[in-house]
Design a protein around this motif. Structure first.
Motif, PDB file in Angstrom:
ATOM      1  N   LYS A  46       0.839  -1.283   0.112  1.00  0.00           N
ATOM      2  CA  LYS A  46      -0.091  -0.052   0.142  1.00  0.00           C
ATOM      3  C   LYS A  46       0.970   1.354   0.029  1.00  0.00           C
ATOM      4  CE  LYS A  46      -3.884  -2.265   2.253  1.00  0.00           C
ATOM      5  NZ  LYS A  46      -4.706  -2.358   3.413  1.00  0.00           N
ATOM      6  N   GLY A 152      -7.717 -15.364   8.925  1.00  0.00           N
ATOM      7  CA  GLY A 152      -6.624 -16.227   8.488  1.00  0.00           C
ATOM      8  C   GLY A 152      -5.414 -15.684   8.263  1.00  0.00           C
ATOM      9  N   GLY A 153      -5.287 -14.363   8.494  1.00  0.00           N
ATOM     10  CA  GLY A 153      -4.114 -13.735   8.026  1.00  0.00           C
ATOM     11  C   GLY A 153      -3.179 -13.075   9.330  1.00  0.00           C
ATOM     12  N   GLY A 154      -1.924 -12.635   8.951  1.00  0.00           N
ATOM     13  CA  GLY A 154      -1.151 -12.233  10.003  1.00  0.00           C
ATOM     14  C   GLY A 154      -1.605 -11.558  11.388  1.00  0.00           C
ATOM     15  N   ILE A 155      -2.624 -10.715  11.172  1.00  0.00           N
ATOM     16  CA  ILE A 155      -3.199 -10.147  12.195  1.00  0.00           C
ATOM     17  C   ILE A 155      -4.384 -11.136  12.757  1.00  0.00           C
ATOM     18  CG2 ILE A 155      -4.499  -8.123  13.317  1.00  0.00           C
ATOM     19  CD1 ILE A 155      -3.640  -6.388  11.010  1.00  0.00           C
ATOM     20  N   SER A 175     -11.569 -17.994   4.446  1.00  0.00           N
ATOM     21  CA  SER A 175     -12.042 -18.968   3.436  1.00  0.00           C
ATOM     22  C   SER A 175     -11.865 -20.362   3.808  1.00  0.00           C
ATOM     23  CB  SER A 175     -11.025 -18.801   2.261  1.00  0.00           C
ATOM     24  OG  SER A 175      -9.799 -19.035   2.670  1.00  0.00           O
ATOM     25  N   LYS A 178      -9.445 -22.668   5.496  1.00  0.00           N
ATOM     26  CA  LYS A 178      -8.751 -22.348   6.614  1.00  0.00           C
ATOM     27  C   LYS A 178      -9.509 -22.818   7.869  1.00  0.00           C
ATOM     28  CE  LYS A 178      -6.049 -18.573   4.624  1.00  0.00           C
ATOM     29  NZ  LYS A 178      -5.903 -17.114   4.221  1.00  0.00           N
ATOM     30  N   TYR A 192     -16.757 -16.964   4.671  1.00  0.00           N
ATOM     31  CA  TYR A 192     -17.217 -15.438   4.276  1.00  0.00           C
ATOM     32  C   TYR A 192     -17.828 -15.936   3.010  1.00  0.00           C
ATOM     33  CZ  TYR A 192     -12.758 -14.855   1.893  1.00  0.00           C
ATOM     34  OH  TYR A 192     -11.315 -15.019   0.968  1.00  0.00           O
ATOM     35  N   ALA A 236      -9.455  -2.210  11.576  1.00  0.00           N
ATOM     36  CA  ALA A 236      -8.081  -1.681  11.355  1.00  0.00           C
ATOM     37  C   ALA A 236      -7.961  -1.449  10.002  1.00  0.00           C
ATOM     38  CB  ALA A 236      -6.865  -2.857  11.714  1.00  0.00           C
ATOM     39  N   PHE A 250      -8.909   2.412  14.110  1.00  0.00           N
ATOM     40  CA  PHE A 250      -7.832   2.735  14.712  1.00  0.00           C
ATOM     41  C   PHE A 250      -6.355   2.177  13.771  1.00  0.00           C
ATOM     42  CE2 PHE A 250      -5.794  -1.483  16.023  1.00  0.00           C
ATOM     43  CZ  PHE A 250      -6.398  -2.324  15.720  1.00  0.00           C
ATOM     44  N   VAL A 252      -2.465   1.122  14.396  1.00  0.00           N
ATOM     45  CA  VAL A 252      -1.722   0.590  15.337  1.00  0.00           C
ATOM     46  C   VAL A 252      -0.645   1.592  15.917  1.00  0.00           C
ATOM     47  CG1 VAL A 252      -0.143  -0.491  13.554  1.00  0.00           C
ATOM     48  CG2 VAL A 252      -0.137  -1.415  16.028  1.00  0.00           C
ATOM     49  N   GLY A 294      -3.755 -11.053  -0.901  1.00  0.00           N
ATOM     50  CA  GLY A 294      -4.765 -10.977   0.052  1.00  0.00           C
ATOM     51  C   GLY A 294      -5.381 -12.099   0.675  1.00  0.00           C
ATOM     52  N   HIS A 295      -4.774 -13.279   0.271  1.00  0.00           N
ATOM     53  CA  HIS A 295      -5.314 -14.439   0.962  1.00  0.00           C
ATOM     54  C   HIS A 295      -4.213 -15.148   1.638  1.00  0.00           C
ATOM     55  CE1 HIS A 295      -9.000 -13.830  -1.222  1.00  0.00           C
ATOM     56  NE2 HIS A 295      -8.355 -13.543  -2.211  1.00  0.00           N
ATOM     57  N   SER A 296      -3.395 -14.401   2.483  1.00  0.00           N
ATOM     58  CA  SER A 296      -2.236 -15.350   3.224  1.00  0.00           C
ATOM     59  C   SER A 296      -2.761 -16.110   4.260  1.00  0.00           C
ATOM     60  CB  SER A 296      -1.342 -14.232   3.853  1.00  0.00           C
ATOM     61  OG  SER A 296      -0.653 -13.388   2.828  1.00  0.00           O
TER      62      SER A 296
HETATM   63  N1  LIG Z   1      -4.880   0.241  11.032  1.00  0.00           N
HETATM   64  C1  LIG Z   1      -3.846  -0.456  11.212  1.00  0.00           C
HETATM   65  O1  LIG Z   1      -2.992   0.091  11.843  1.00  0.00           O
HETATM   66  C2  LIG Z   1      -3.434  -1.626  10.538  1.00  0.00           C
HETATM   67  C3  LIG Z   1      -2.137  -2.346  10.743  1.00  0.00           C
HETATM   68  C4  LIG Z   1      -1.900  -3.523  10.210  1.00  0.00           C
HETATM   69  C5  LIG Z   1      -2.527  -4.003   9.169  1.00  0.00           C
HETATM   70  N2  LIG Z   1      -3.612  -3.306   8.781  1.00  0.00           N
HETATM   71  C6  LIG Z   1      -4.643  -3.926   7.670  1.00  0.00           C
HETATM   72  O2  LIG Z   1      -5.408  -5.084   8.180  1.00  0.00           O
HETATM   73  C7  LIG Z   1      -5.534  -5.739   7.204  1.00  0.00           C
HETATM   74  C8  LIG Z   1      -5.209  -7.224   7.605  1.00  0.00           C
HETATM   75  O3  LIG Z   1      -3.804  -7.228   7.706  1.00  0.00           O
HETATM   76  P1  LIG Z   1      -3.267  -8.647   7.820  1.00  0.00           P
HETATM   77  O4  LIG Z   1      -1.662  -8.495   8.168  1.00  0.00           O
HETATM   78  O5  LIG Z   1      -3.858  -9.511   8.618  1.00  0.00           O
HETATM   79  O6  LIG Z   1      -3.458  -9.226   6.367  1.00  0.00           O
HETATM   80  P2  LIG Z   1      -3.106 -10.530   5.667  1.00  0.00           P
HETATM   81  O7  LIG Z   1      -2.000 -11.191   6.387  1.00  0.00           O
HETATM   82  O8  LIG Z   1      -2.857 -10.194   4.304  1.00  0.00           O
HETATM   83  O9  LIG Z   1      -4.468 -11.505   5.735  1.00  0.00           O
HETATM   84  C9  LIG Z   1      -5.548 -11.057   5.057  1.00  0.00           C
HETATM   85  C10 LIG Z   1      -6.430 -12.223   5.587  1.00  0.00           C
HETATM   86  O10 LIG Z   1      -7.875 -11.963   5.193  1.00  0.00           O
HETATM   87  C11 LIG Z   1      -8.429 -12.844   4.628  1.00  0.00           C
HETATM   88  N3  LIG Z   1      -9.575 -12.374   3.614  1.00  0.00           N
HETATM   89  C12 LIG Z   1      -9.672 -11.840   2.443  1.00  0.00           C
HETATM   90  N4  LIG Z   1     -11.002 -11.717   1.822  1.00  0.00           N
HETATM   91  C13 LIG Z   1     -11.770 -11.760   3.224  1.00  0.00           C
HETATM   92  C14 LIG Z   1     -13.049 -11.901   3.430  1.00  0.00           C
HETATM   93  N5  LIG Z   1     -13.878 -11.208   2.617  1.00  0.00           N
HETATM   94  N6  LIG Z   1     -13.472 -12.242   4.664  1.00  0.00           N
HETATM   95  C15 LIG Z   1     -12.636 -12.530   5.603  1.00  0.00           C
HETATM   96  N7  LIG Z   1     -11.271 -13.007   5.332  1.00  0.00           N
HETATM   97  C16 LIG Z   1     -10.961 -12.399   4.172  1.00  0.00           C
HETATM   98  C17 LIG Z   1      -7.434 -13.724   3.682  1.00  0.00           C
HETATM   99  O11 LIG Z   1      -7.411 -15.033   3.607  1.00  0.00           O
HETATM  100  P3  LIG Z   1      -8.665 -15.924   2.792  1.00  0.00           P
HETATM  101  O12 LIG Z   1      -9.299 -15.232   1.980  1.00  0.00           O
HETATM  102  O13 LIG Z   1      -8.006 -17.004   2.428  1.00  0.00           O
HETATM  103  O14 LIG Z   1      -9.338 -16.192   4.345  1.00  0.00           O
HETATM  104  C18 LIG Z   1      -6.098 -13.470   4.490  1.00  0.00           C
HETATM  105  O15 LIG Z   1      -5.919 -14.415   5.581  1.00  0.00           O
HETATM  106  C19 LIG Z   1      -4.643  -5.379   6.004  1.00  0.00           C
HETATM  107  O16 LIG Z   1      -5.724  -4.537   5.036  1.00  0.00           O
HETATM  108  C20 LIG Z   1      -3.727  -4.376   6.576  1.00  0.00           C
HETATM  109  O17 LIG Z   1      -3.459  -3.419   5.541  1.00  0.00           O
HETATM  110  C21 LIG Z   1      -4.052  -2.046   9.498  1.00  0.00           C
END
Ligand SMILES: NC(=O)c1ccc[n+]([C@@H]2O[C@H](COP(=O)([O-])OP(=O)(O)OC[C@H]3O[C@@H](n4cnc5c(N)ncnc54)[C@H](OP(=O)(O)O)[C@@H]3O)[C@@H](O)[C@H]2O)c1
Length: 305
Positions: A46, A152-155, A175, A178, A192, A236, A250, A252, A294-296
């Motif tokens: 981003k 399912g992702g990092g957070i 998905s 997972k 979802y 987030a 919010f 982080v 977007g699917h980690s």
């Molecule tokens: N505000 C802040 O301070 C802050 C800080 C860090 C990150 N973020 C944002 O938070 C978001 C998540 O970060 P992350 O690091 O966890 O990302 P990530 O590791 O890329 O994981 C995103 C997860 O969302 C799942 N996903 C995709 N579409 C979905 C849906 N419609 N419904 C449910 N799950 C879905 C994906 O896999 P599946 O589709 O296989 O389930 C994936 O596991 C990102 O947009 C990031 O930019 C914000």
């Protein structure tokens, strides 16, 4: 010289390339860190795409990456509490992580416990910290029901574990592939997509006490009606939806003191950042492309040395 993975223009992945840069010199308040591992986060692409350009324009080329772990090689003026040779991890202000050397602000750094690997430590200052702070905002009490949207992702993987350990009943959307992963972290998995609200309602007919949203947009609107109290929707990702729904967006907060307890959770075995992919530094492009898709599953980390 120090190898770094940069983007040369705001834009797509074609702007990314490896370069050799002079070894950086730490300014006041900074640590020069020999990077061992760098977390790969959606914010990295981003930033490259220019989404945050108006808030914090970068001098280009800019090194990708916002979180690292490594060993302190030099210390800038005014730094207290860190010494040369210390193993540390921490967050960078939007750039600088995908590199053999990074300038880590001492304020956003913490000591890495010896028992915590560099790869796990590199997953804490963005992903786990966001999970921790998001859950903190929700004031959850034992027995409450939390929906983690985007589990399912990092957070998400960190959020499931932190909420579980509060005695909360956790439901996670992800998905279908997972399901087993979410269950292994103590959550009830719900796929979802169309009908998601009905599927969650089938699990928890009285709705959910709180939602931690990590997806935003339509995916958040699809489940928002399940929250008994809309002020307990925390996202987030989507400030517009938060405001329309009466929830909370919010960002982080980066603070080294808040990072140390996360490393202790990892050390004690209570938190596993689930680094499911450790990519060699040379494969930074592929690693970021995969995260950008977007699917980690869990967290991706670059092994720099
Ligand atoms: N505000 C802040 O301070 C802050 C800080 C860090 C990150 N973020 C944002 O938070 C978001 C998540 O970060 P992350 O690091 O966890 O990302 P990530 O590791 O890329 O994981 C995103 C997860 O969302 C799942 N996903 C995709 N579409 C979905 C849906 N419609 N419904 C449910 N799950 C879905 C994906 O896999 P599946 O589709 O296989 O389930 C994936 O596991 C990102 O947009 C990031 O930019 C914000």
């Amino acid at each position: 010289m120090s190898k770094a993975y940069v983007f040369t223009e705001y834009g797509g992945p074609e702007t990314q390339t490896f370069v050799d840069l002079p070894r950086p010199v730490p300014g006041p308040g900074q640590l020069l860190v020999a990077v061992h591992a760098a977390g790969v986060n959606p914010v990295d692409w981003k930033v490259r795409a220019g989404y945050l350009r108006a808030v914090l324009p970068l001098t280009l080329p800019a090194v990708l990456g916002t979180e690292v772990s490594g060993v302190v090689e030099e210390i800038g003026d005014g730094v207290e509490g860190f010494g040369i040779g210390d193993e540390v991890f921490g967050a960078l202000p939007l750039a600088g992580g995908y590199a053999e050397h990074a300038l880590l602000p001492a304020q956003t750094a913490a000591h890495k416990p010896t028992a915590v690997s560099f790869t796990d430590a590199a997953a804490l200052s963005v992903s786990a910290a966001t999970a921790h702070q998001g859950i903190d905002r929700l004031n959850l009490t034992p027995g409450a029901t939390l929906l983690v949207n985007g589990a399912g992702g990092g957070i998400g993987v960190a959020a499931l574990q932190i909420a579980r350990d509060l005695g909360v009943t956790v439901i996670g959307t992800a998905s279908p592939g997972k399901a087993e992963f979410a269950s292994s972290l103590g959550a009830t998995h719900v796929a979802y997509g169309q009908g998601v609200a009905e599927r969650v309602a089938a699990v928890t007919p009285n709705g959910v006490d709180a939602i931690l949203d990590l997806v935003g947009g339509d995916a958040l609107y699809a489940v928002a009606g399940l929250a008994v109290d809309k002020s307990r929707i925390v996202t987030a990702v989507d400030p517009t939806a938060a405001s329309e729904l009466g929830g909370d967006y919010f960002q982080v907060a980066q603070n080294g003191e808040a990072l140390a307890p996360l490393a202790e959770l990892v050390e004690s075995g209570m938190l596993d950042p689930h680094v499911t992919k450790v990519a060699p530094f040379t494969e930074a492009a592929m690693a970021l492309t995969a995260v950008e898709a977007g699917h980690s599953l869990g967290k991706t980390v670059l092994k720099v040395r």
